[in-house]
Design a protein around this motif. Structure first.
Motif, mmCIF file in Angstrom:
data_model
loop_
_atom_site.group_PDB
_atom_site.id
_atom_site.type_symbol
_atom_site.label_atom_id
_atom_site.label_comp_id
_atom_site.label_asym_id
_atom_site.label_seq_id
_atom_site.Cartn_x
_atom_site.Cartn_y
_atom_site.Cartn_z
ATOM 1 N N VAL A 10 0.925 -1.182 0.064
ATOM 2 C CA VAL A 10 0.064 -0.212 0.021
ATOM 3 C C VAL A 10 0.838 1.330 -0.099
ATOM 4 N N THR A 13 -2.998 5.972 1.071
ATOM 5 C CA THR A 13 -4.314 5.891 1.629
ATOM 6 C C THR A 13 -5.260 7.091 1.923
ATOM 7 N N VAL A 19 -7.297 2.519 -2.106
ATOM 8 C CA VAL A 19 -5.791 2.689 -1.709
ATOM 9 C C VAL A 19 -5.222 2.544 -3.143
ATOM 10 N N ALA A 46 -10.924 -0.339 -1.094
ATOM 11 C CA ALA A 46 -10.524 -0.764 0.289
ATOM 12 C C ALA A 46 -11.785 -0.857 1.029
ATOM 13 N N THR A 54 -0.388 2.678 5.315
ATOM 14 C CA THR A 54 0.937 2.798 3.998
ATOM 15 C C THR A 54 1.936 1.500 4.799
#
Length: 84
Positions: A10, A13, A19, A46, A54
């Protein structure tokens, strides 16, 4: 599951319910007889059941188009980024 299943990290966000998943891969460059790093970023939905941060390693699966840029959804968190 149909379509591709991708594993990545990821990277962002910042958006609501979305994401950005990033994955690095190597590409061979014949002229220099070496490998070059490339990076691809995929926007994924998400779901509310996941608390994503993250740095988390996630698995995303292809789905029907959810928006102009989203065609993937997070299906599993494989690693939580090492936070305790």
């Amino acid at each position: 599951m149909r379509g591709q299943v991708i594993e990545g990290t990821v990277a962002s966000t910042d958006m609501e319910k979305t994401v950005v998943v990033e994955r690095e891969y190597d590409v061979y460059v014949p002229k220099y007889d070496r490998y070059m790093k490339r990076r691809s970023r995929v926007a994924a939905h998400a779901p509310a059941c996941f608390d994503l941060q993250t740095g988390d390693t996630v698995r995303i699966a292809e789905t029907r188009p959810l928006s102009k840029t989203k065609s993937h959804v997070v299906v599993e968190i494989t690693d939580d980024g090492g936070e305790a």
